[in-house]
Motif scaffolding. Sequence first.
Motif, PDB file in Angstrom:
ATOM      1  N   LYS A 730       0.828  -1.203   0.000  1.00  0.00           N
ATOM      2  CA  LYS A 730       0.000   0.000   0.000  1.00  0.00           C
ATOM      3  C   LYS A 730       0.865   1.257   0.000  1.00  0.00           C
ATOM      4  CE  LYS A 730      -4.426  -1.219   0.214  1.00  0.00           C
ATOM      5  NZ  LYS A 730      -5.472  -0.716  -0.701  1.00  0.00           N
ATOM      6  N   GLU A 731       1.927   1.246   0.839  1.00  0.00           N
ATOM      7  CA  GLU A 731       2.812   2.398   0.896  1.00  0.00           C
ATOM      8  C   GLU A 731       3.631   2.531  -0.382  1.00  0.00           C
ATOM      9  OE1 GLU A 731       2.920   4.747   3.167  1.00  0.00           O
ATOM     10  OE2 GLU A 731       1.277   3.749   4.245  1.00  0.00           O
ATOM     11  N   LEU A 732       4.056   1.390  -0.935  1.00  0.00           N
ATOM     12  CA  LEU A 732       4.841   1.425  -2.163  1.00  0.00           C
ATOM     13  C   LEU A 732       4.034   2.002  -3.313  1.00  0.00           C
ATOM     14  CD1 LEU A 732       7.463   0.638  -3.673  1.00  0.00           C
ATOM     15  CD2 LEU A 732       6.438  -1.603  -4.075  1.00  0.00           C
ATOM     16  N   GLY A 733       2.761   1.685  -3.357  1.00  0.00           N
ATOM     17  CA  GLY A 733       1.919   2.200  -4.425  1.00  0.00           C
ATOM     18  C   GLY A 733       1.827   3.701  -4.432  1.00  0.00           C
ATOM     19  N   LYS A 734       1.968   4.324  -3.267  1.00  0.00           N
ATOM     20  CA  LYS A 734       1.902   5.779  -3.201  1.00  0.00           C
ATOM     21  C   LYS A 734       3.110   6.436  -3.838  1.00  0.00           C
ATOM     22  CE  LYS A 734      -0.808   5.625   1.079  1.00  0.00           C
ATOM     23  NZ  LYS A 734      -0.858   6.007   2.519  1.00  0.00           N
ATOM     24  N   THR A 735       4.237   5.708  -3.921  1.00  0.00           N
ATOM     25  CA  THR A 735       5.440   6.293  -4.524  1.00  0.00           C
ATOM     26  C   THR A 735       5.397   6.254  -6.036  1.00  0.00           C
ATOM     27  OG1 THR A 735       6.635   4.186  -4.497  1.00  0.00           O
ATOM     28  CG2 THR A 735       6.751   5.540  -2.501  1.00  0.00           C
ATOM     29  N   PHE A 736       4.504   5.433  -6.615  1.00  0.00           N
ATOM     30  CA  PHE A 736       4.377   5.361  -8.069  1.00  0.00           C
ATOM     31  C   PHE A 736       3.258   6.290  -8.523  1.00  0.00           C
ATOM     32  CE2 PHE A 736       6.090   0.993  -7.296  1.00  0.00           C
ATOM     33  CZ  PHE A 736       7.287   1.167  -7.977  1.00  0.00           C
ATOM     34  N   LEU A 737       3.545   7.053  -9.523  1.00  0.00           N
ATOM     35  CA  LEU A 737       2.576   8.019 -10.023  1.00  0.00           C
ATOM     36  C   LEU A 737       1.367   7.301 -10.637  1.00  0.00           C
ATOM     37  CD1 LEU A 737       1.722  10.905 -10.780  1.00  0.00           C
ATOM     38  CD2 LEU A 737       3.019  10.629 -12.891  1.00  0.00           C
ATOM     39  N   GLY A 738       0.212   7.582 -10.095  1.00  0.00           N
ATOM     40  CA  GLY A 738      -1.031   7.043 -10.682  1.00  0.00           C
ATOM     41  C   GLY A 738      -1.260   5.574 -10.458  1.00  0.00           C
ATOM     42  N   TRP A 739      -0.449   4.931  -9.586  1.00  0.00           N
ATOM     43  CA  TRP A 739      -0.625   3.492  -9.399  1.00  0.00           C
ATOM     44  C   TRP A 739      -1.884   3.209  -8.602  1.00  0.00           C
ATOM     45  CZ3 TRP A 739      -1.002   0.177  -5.224  1.00  0.00           C
ATOM     46  CH2 TRP A 739      -0.880  -1.204  -5.514  1.00  0.00           C
ATOM     47  N   LYS A 740      -2.608   2.214  -9.018  1.00  0.00           N
ATOM     48  CA  LYS A 740      -3.761   1.752  -8.260  1.00  0.00           C
ATOM     49  C   LYS A 740      -3.912   0.257  -8.467  1.00  0.00           C
ATOM     50  CE  LYS A 740      -6.892   3.405 -11.928  1.00  0.00           C
ATOM     51  NZ  LYS A 740      -5.929   4.259 -12.626  1.00  0.00           N
ATOM     52  N   GLU A 741      -4.324  -0.402  -7.413  1.00  0.00           N
ATOM     53  CA  GLU A 741      -4.502  -1.846  -7.491  1.00  0.00           C
ATOM     54  C   GLU A 741      -5.710  -2.176  -8.354  1.00  0.00           C
ATOM     55  OE1 GLU A 741      -7.085  -2.621  -3.470  1.00  0.00           O
ATOM     56  OE2 GLU A 741      -4.938  -2.203  -3.290  1.00  0.00           O
ATOM     57  N   LEU A 742      -5.754  -3.421  -8.787  1.00  0.00           N
ATOM     58  CA  LEU A 742      -6.866  -3.854  -9.623  1.00  0.00           C
ATOM     59  C   LEU A 742      -8.165  -3.794  -8.832  1.00  0.00           C
ATOM     60  CD1 LEU A 742      -5.237  -6.955 -11.341  1.00  0.00           C
ATOM     61  CD2 LEU A 742      -5.649  -4.725 -12.355  1.00  0.00           C
ATOM     62  N   PRO A 743      -9.256  -3.424  -9.480  1.00  0.00           N
ATOM     63  CA  PRO A 743     -10.531  -3.382  -8.750  1.00  0.00           C
ATOM     64  C   PRO A 743     -10.969  -4.786  -8.361  1.00  0.00           C
ATOM     65  CG  PRO A 743     -10.888  -3.043 -11.098  1.00  0.00           C
ATOM     66  CD  PRO A 743      -9.403  -3.015 -10.882  1.00  0.00           C
ATOM     67  N   PRO A 744     -11.622  -4.928  -7.233  1.00  0.00           N
ATOM     68  CA  PRO A 744     -12.079  -6.272  -6.813  1.00  0.00           C
ATOM     69  C   PRO A 744     -13.183  -6.783  -7.730  1.00  0.00           C
ATOM     70  CG  PRO A 744     -12.948  -4.584  -5.343  1.00  0.00           C
ATOM     71  CD  PRO A 744     -11.989  -3.883  -6.260  1.00  0.00           C
ATOM     72  N   GLU A 745     -13.150  -8.072  -7.970  1.00  0.00           N
ATOM     73  CA  GLU A 745     -14.162  -8.717  -8.801  1.00  0.00           C
ATOM     74  C   GLU A 745     -14.868  -9.777  -7.968  1.00  0.00           C
ATOM     75  OE1 GLU A 745     -12.384 -10.302 -12.279  1.00  0.00           O
ATOM     76  OE2 GLU A 745     -12.367  -8.402 -13.349  1.00  0.00           O
ATOM     77  N   ASP A 746     -16.149  -9.635  -7.870  1.00  0.00           N
ATOM     78  CA  ASP A 746     -16.927 -10.638  -7.152  1.00  0.00           C
ATOM     79  C   ASP A 746     -17.021 -11.903  -7.989  1.00  0.00           C
ATOM     80  OD1 ASP A 746     -17.361  -8.882  -5.080  1.00  0.00           O
ATOM     81  OD2 ASP A 746     -19.166  -8.058  -6.014  1.00  0.00           O
ATOM     82  N   PRO A 747     -16.774 -13.047  -7.383  1.00  0.00           N
ATOM     83  CA  PRO A 747     -16.915 -14.304  -8.146  1.00  0.00           C
ATOM     84  C   PRO A 747     -18.330 -14.447  -8.686  1.00  0.00           C
ATOM     85  CG  PRO A 747     -15.798 -14.679  -6.055  1.00  0.00           C
ATOM     86  CD  PRO A 747     -16.322 -13.278  -6.016  1.00  0.00           C
ATOM     87  N   LEU A 748     -18.410 -14.786  -9.942  1.00  0.00           N
ATOM     88  CA  LEU A 748     -19.718 -14.876 -10.589  1.00  0.00           C
ATOM     89  C   LEU A 748     -19.669 -15.927 -11.685  1.00  0.00           C
ATOM     90  CD1 LEU A 748     -22.614 -13.655 -11.081  1.00  0.00           C
ATOM     91  CD2 LEU A 748     -21.520 -12.182 -12.773  1.00  0.00           C
ATOM     92  N   VAL A 749     -20.678 -16.729 -11.723  1.00  0.00           N
ATOM     93  CA  VAL A 749     -20.881 -17.677 -12.820  1.00  0.00           C
ATOM     94  C   VAL A 749     -22.287 -17.446 -13.347  1.00  0.00           C
ATOM     95  CG1 VAL A 749     -20.999 -20.084 -13.503  1.00  0.00           C
ATOM     96  CG2 VAL A 749     -19.323 -19.373 -11.817  1.00  0.00           C
ATOM     97  N   SER A 750     -22.388 -17.132 -14.600  1.00  0.00           N
ATOM     98  CA  SER A 750     -23.695 -16.900 -15.205  1.00  0.00           C
ATOM     99  C   SER A 750     -23.836 -17.759 -16.455  1.00  0.00           C
ATOM    100  CB  SER A 750     -23.889 -15.421 -15.551  1.00  0.00           C
ATOM    101  OG  SER A 750     -22.939 -15.002 -16.508  1.00  0.00           O
ATOM    102  N   ALA A 751     -25.047 -18.117 -16.738  1.00  0.00           N
ATOM    103  CA  ALA A 751     -25.336 -18.960 -17.910  1.00  0.00           C
ATOM    104  C   ALA A 751     -26.705 -18.599 -18.447  1.00  0.00           C
ATOM    105  CB  ALA A 751     -25.269 -20.439 -17.543  1.00  0.00           C
ATOM    106  N   TYR A 752     -26.873 -18.804 -19.729  1.00  0.00           N
ATOM    107  CA  TYR A 752     -28.195 -18.633 -20.328  1.00  0.00           C
ATOM    108  C   TYR A 752     -28.388 -19.694 -21.395  1.00  0.00           C
ATOM    109  CZ  TYR A 752     -26.194 -16.297 -24.507  1.00  0.00           C
ATOM    110  OH  TYR A 752     -25.502 -16.006 -25.654  1.00  0.00           O
ATOM    111  N   ILE A 753     -29.637 -19.907 -21.732  1.00  0.00           N
ATOM    112  CA  ILE A 753     -29.978 -20.868 -22.779  1.00  0.00           C
ATOM    113  C   ILE A 753     -31.013 -20.230 -23.691  1.00  0.00           C
ATOM    114  CG2 ILE A 753     -31.703 -21.961 -21.272  1.00  0.00           C
ATOM    115  CD1 ILE A 753     -31.171 -24.569 -22.808  1.00  0.00           C
ATOM    116  N   LYS A 754     -30.810 -20.415 -24.981  1.00  0.00           N
ATOM    117  CA  LYS A 754     -31.732 -19.929 -25.994  1.00  0.00           C
ATOM    118  C   LYS A 754     -32.266 -21.114 -26.789  1.00  0.00           C
ATOM    119  CE  LYS A 754     -29.943 -15.251 -26.841  1.00  0.00           C
ATOM    120  NZ  LYS A 754     -29.499 -14.292 -27.890  1.00  0.00           N
ATOM    121  N   ILE A 755     -33.553 -21.125 -26.975  1.00  0.00           N
ATOM    122  CA  ILE A 755     -34.213 -22.120 -27.810  1.00  0.00           C
ATOM    123  C   ILE A 755     -34.884 -21.378 -28.956  1.00  0.00           C
ATOM    124  CG2 ILE A 755     -35.897 -23.980 -27.916  1.00  0.00           C
ATOM    125  CD1 ILE A 755     -33.593 -24.656 -26.137  1.00  0.00           C
TER     126      ILE A 755
END
Length: 1761
Positions: A730-755
Amino acid sequence: MPVNNSSIKAAHFALWHSVTFSMKGLILALVLALVGAQKHDLEPVFHTGKTYLYGYEGFILHGLQGKGLVMAGVKLACKLQISRVSRSDHLLQVQSPKLEEYHGFWPLDSFTPSSKLTETIAACFSQAFKFEYTEGRVGSIYAPEDCPVLCTNIVRGILNMMQITIKKSQNVYELQEAGIEGICQTRYVIQDDSKNNRATISKSKDLSDCQDRAVKNLGMAYIRPCPTCPLKVRNVKGTVMATYKMKYDDSGVLITFATSEQVYQVSPFNEPDGAAGMEARQALVLVDIKSTPINVPEAQLQNQGSLRYHFSEELLQMPIPLIRIKKADVQLTETLQQLVKNNEEGDTKEASAKFLQMVQLFRLVTLDQINSLWEQFAREPPYRHWFLSAICAAGATDTFQFLKQKIHDKKLNIWEAAVALPLAFHFITPNKQTLEVASSFLTCPQIQKAPMLRILVYLGYGSMVNKYCAQPSFCPNELLQPLHDLAAEAASRSRAEDMALALKAIGNAGEPASIKRILKFLPTFSPAATALPSRIHADAVLALRKIARKDPAKVREISLQIFMDNTLAPNVRMMACVVLFETKPALPIVAAMATSLLTETSLQVASFTYSHMKALAVGRIPQLYNLSAACNIAIKLLSPRVDRLSYRYSKVIHAGGYSHVYKAGAIWRVYLMNSPNTMFPSDIITKVRGYYANTATDIIEVALRSQSLINLIRQPSIPFAEYDTYRTLKELGKTFLGWKELPPEDPLVSAYIKILGQEIAFVDVDNKVIQQTIMSLTGSSNWQPVVKKAVEEVQRGISGRWTVPAMVAELRHIVPTVVGMPLELSLCGAALAQAVADVDIQLSPPLSDNFRPSQLLETNMDIHADMQPKVYFHMIATMGINIQYFQSGLEFHTEFSANTTMKFDARVNMKEKNLKIETLPCHQEVELAAVRSEAYAISRNMEEVDSEKKTHILPEGEITSISNQKFQSSEISSRAESWKQRNIPSVISKGYQEGSEEEHHHSTGQRSYARVFCRQLSSLGCSACLSLKSRNSAFLRNTYLHKLVGELEAKIVLKPVHTDADIEKIQLEIQAGPKAASKIIDVASSGSKEEEETSLYENIKAKLKKILGIENVFKVTNKTRHHKKRIHSKVKTAVTDLWVEPNANPLSSSSSSSTASSADGKEPENKHENEEIRQFGKKHGSSSRGRSSRSSRGSSSSSSSAGSDSSTICSSSRGDHSGDKHCSGDSEYPNQQAHLPIYQFWFKPADEQDSQREVLNSSSSSSSSSSVSDEGISTAMSQPKFLGDSKPPILAAVLRAIRRNEQPTGFQLVLYADKQPVRFGVQIFVSSITESDRWKLCADASVINSHKASGSLKWGTDCQDYHIATQIATGKFASHPAMQMKLVWPKVPSSVRRSARWFYRYLPGAAYMLGYSQKQQRGPSRQTTMVMALTSPRTCDVVLRLPELTIYNRAIRLPLPFPSSPGTLTSTLPSPDWNVFSQTAFSIIENLKAHCSVSQNVITTFNGVEFNYSMPVTCFHVLAQDCSPELKFLVMMKRLEESSDLIAINVQLASHKVDMYTSNGRIQLKINGVQTPTDVPYTPSSDASMLISSEKEGLSLKAPEYGIDKLYYDGHRFQIQVAFWMAGKTCGICGKYDAEKEREYHMPSGYLAKDAVSFAQSWIVSEDACGGACKLQRRFVKVEKPVAFDKKVSKCFSMEPVLRCAEGCSATRTVPISVGFHCVPADSTLNPEEEQMRLDQKSEDLVSTVDAHAACSCEQQSCSA
């Protein structure tokens, strides 16, 4: 004589006068002639005050082409009276109508009068009709108010004959003419006989070329026609021809005679001769003209419109037997009761028919009647289920309203509603009333409370709107408003679930009016949508797919912009690519897409688009011809580099075909869309699309989308946020210009079916949904109670009867006939799935209160089961007249049924590893599965429901009325026979041909087929039979349609076999573990006690060997081995292995053994040219040694070659009769490869250590080599060592029939396994438990050494009758690592040979279609060899050698990279593992993982990008770090001052700081600042997930739970390997591990660096200028000289900071780098140091090269104490 002037003048005057008179006469004659030749006005006229009497007759016939087939039809005969009452108004009176039915052979049989039906029709003709008639054209038609639509249409058919359009100036002309069929193209030909005052008018219509055609389609909204397809592709064609005899005089023109003939041909398989036809004829004859006018009707006549056919608004009659409706609700009750009774009795055929009758009746009853019936049957489960199923299939307004009421009143549970809603929305007929009901579903509170029902309703409503708006060009906005409102509300509340639902429902509707709503969810068109999840962007793009069918130009424009937008996620752009190709773009757009890929930075998008173009380019679908041609051109613009990308990149997989003969085809596509954050596809879409004639249908489409799925599976329990590493990052990221960690992604599984192109359901599963589901089931978030509850429910027993009926399809195409009756082509099907089960399960000991799933492994389970599953499917295809009064036409019925009974008792002892199943034997014949097809001609009428006429189209018995039938059938048979004789290969034996001919026999002029194939299992008391029967009309015309017309049946039957002793039960027992041997002995002892008493064997092994009869097998083996050894002593040769490479028959050693080598014992061995075995010695210095062998022809040859440790290249010319082969070493392979075909290289096994021996395949061999090869089979494979001599069996299985007072019969199986460090083997023995039966099956598979595995299968008497052997070996093919798979079949049954011949016939064509080359080259008989050589990690060569053919291909792309380093597969060192194949699999997996390495100045990233970078001394660089929200690890590196070759590593994970460095030439290790010895593995006491140990000359660190699989450091070199699940989550100099090589140089701010040096320098860790060792700092730089930008003097600042030495330090070394600059006016007050965070958001105005500092001297630096 002198001439008088006056006489001359007189003569001139007389001449002029005569000429003038003559000219006047000529002109008058011409005028009279022209007047006489002028065409008479031929428009028919009826005079006022007269009544014209006509005789009228019209009939319709339905049948197939070909004589001798039954036809059906109707005829209407009547008298007509026509009177003119005003200028345009006329009256028509139909008198004496007579309706007759036809059912028989045309024209031999006669029509049959139908008196009751005639009375019904005559009632509606009691009053006169009025019509408008002017200049030969019929206007409006008026009929009595209560006149049925049928009668009005019949009148239209009569008046249609009077519709004549005359052009006075032309005799031959074409025009669009209105008629009963609509407005169609009509051609006229007029022949005028002016002498007799008569004229003949002929006209013809092409019913496929209509401007406005009268047609009605039901259930076909999802079938898309092709407007650009040619007319000849259509399978339904029709035409009308009419002839008029006209008589005219001064009073006008009168129609005296008129005929009309209409023909429709329906060709299901697009065969000219294979068509079913409808022929309609009309005749109109003038009988008399009277002066008595027709009485004007007193009742008011209603305007019924024009001649155009009117379709009834009421629900049409289904293509099922007519039902005489009296009281629909009473009939429904009776039908439902009869249906349930039939179902309980197991009569599925009758139940299916009753179900369709229920559907028909539900379309006639009212809502009140439905509610009354519901109250009667709702409380009875069997009736309730059938009731709801028929309600859903009825598709009427009242049934739809009924469902809505019951859901609103909570009369249906959630599961009943979830099943009923999709079916009801699918089958409903959309109109204003049903759409109003559907919109009320959207606001129903009960549906709003249930998320699943809410999804189903919104998707179903979208589908209804799509069906309703399929025909009109304009769709009312109020229908789309509910969907638009949902989308607007979801966007305002930021509810992603509702956004997805609204977009999917809008996509189902597919209306262009929704485009503006969709664009609000796409960042390209709406900046506010940037914050939305990428899955919403993808859903918005997919919502455009169906809209593209109505407005392709607009969707094409939108999707192209999305595709070109580099700021969007790759999967969104790939979705846009799919939509864009759905619009069928022209060549300019496809070429523009290809051009953009040349500069595309996302390899995911480039790979996907290229593979999609490639898939389209190979398509042969006529509807996609233009797109395929455009893609063929476009892919030539692209680099083949895109095609060589690995599995990490997105692809499109395509398979399909199209028959231009039958105009039908199908394609299957899989869209694999990879995400940079995953190793495997994040989006998978697969679809199947069918094409028929000029239509296309999306049959099914299934999609699966995963997001951070690995997090859902992994679920780490480590608290990363509590560790020091998390805070450090966290502290190291402040020394880099514009650095930001990846946004969190909620685990998701989605599916659909078309007939059928409509999305019917979709689901999103995340942690929240899983927890809610478990909580709702158990009341706890723990999953163990779920398992316990499920086990308890099962233990209570399962008992009941379940039935699932469904109407599968109802497709109807209705067109009018000239007679005024409708012609219907329909397809209707019903399916019925039924299961009766009674299952009782008992557990002992019972489950404890403290349940654990492991307890199930220690319980005994007794199961008593009686299950009877059944499936029935019935499809009806109809062609003919199908109205409420009568039915006449053709019916095709197809039935499929599957039925079985499973009644057994089972006992499972998990602890003892024992399973015993007992069941009853076959006591009666059971039909397991059957397919039946029949074709009928039918005639039914409502007045005589019980007297229907239903006859097979192909009648039984001899057809005596067709004199040439027998001759024709014989002729066709003889042609088929001659064709067979010409086309059957010579390899097929004569007996096989005769057997095939016996399958067909001609009986009484018809072609029939009947055969039964049975397989008896006498020991089990049953036999399985396949019965095939066919009686079709193909003898008339050899078409597919005629082959289906008749009676076809195929069924599988299980029959009992009568034996001497009755079988009481059949028992299967399986025993695993150490008690397997005793189980076999117990079975044998129970069968024969005498043997147990007098047994001479003293141990279990010997008993097993005798019981199984294995001793007989190995006795034969020993005799064979001894015999082979004697032969070997006579033959002096070094070849002793079966799998050496002489191109000889390995099973024929001499003429004496040729007979034994035959598969059936009679067929002699093929005599081929003897084969040669050449062995080449390794050359030492200038000496060489060679061997030669003499061929059977007396010629000899010798050769010598320089050998090497690798393989040898040999080539031979078939034209060279000497048979010499030219060989060279591996060093010449690259040069030889360009000249020698691949099939001339040979395989060398890796385990051949003797360099003096290299065996080469050739086309001939000597008899001695054949003998040696024969010995190889005996020693290497055919006689393996019996594992039972040293190992007990691990599995035993006994299948036996227990007989009354008799010895049991059956089979027993024993499995042996021997796993050793160097060798692994498996043996399976199957034998009969009957002592007298010596049939056995012996299977053996073993790993001979680390490079070779073999297997064999033998069966027959003591395993000696038949034999198949195989071997897999690794080695070299030329200079490449390779694998060889060899299959030999010394002796196989004739059935296997026939199957092989069939396969062999089609193999060359299939290989050609797949792009393989072929070579006619004779090889060893009864042997097949395939070699796969790895020419690179992603390509391989394949050579398949068959006995008479060699198939090969080069540079085949592999889906995964394989290890290709020398020695990977061919190392001669003994392997510690028992096979190289597991090592290969492990190497493949390791090769897939990402590696980053630093060696000297060369850095290789995770994505495989290699660049040079001279690292500044003493400055730490971030090599790799976790950039996900977990921030698990950090790896930094710096170069030491002592030497530029030495590096130091700092690793931080959890609470550990690990330093690895070199001091005084030795590797040092510090952990948390404490020196730690390197010779002892280190594992933290507090955390065992990290291990540091010495390896080779350095140290390795493993922390798999933190994402580091392995890190290696030796002072000079560094390498790190991260886990699969870290893909896309790393950053630093090693890159993002996202496979995007074109976007590798990402700086901490996300800005893409211009070069490698600026990229690497951006990851230097800044330190304090005075206290730190690194003196390099980041600063923004300014272009020193003034810049003229945009015609103004400007100053420019760098977009990213550049390395500069600290204040007081000077640069001792600089490197040039490319930097982007942002320019502002010279007078601007911009200060880059103060506004540095905003510069990266500015535009890049120019790129310039600046010098970055790489080393500093700080002698003048002043630092305060």
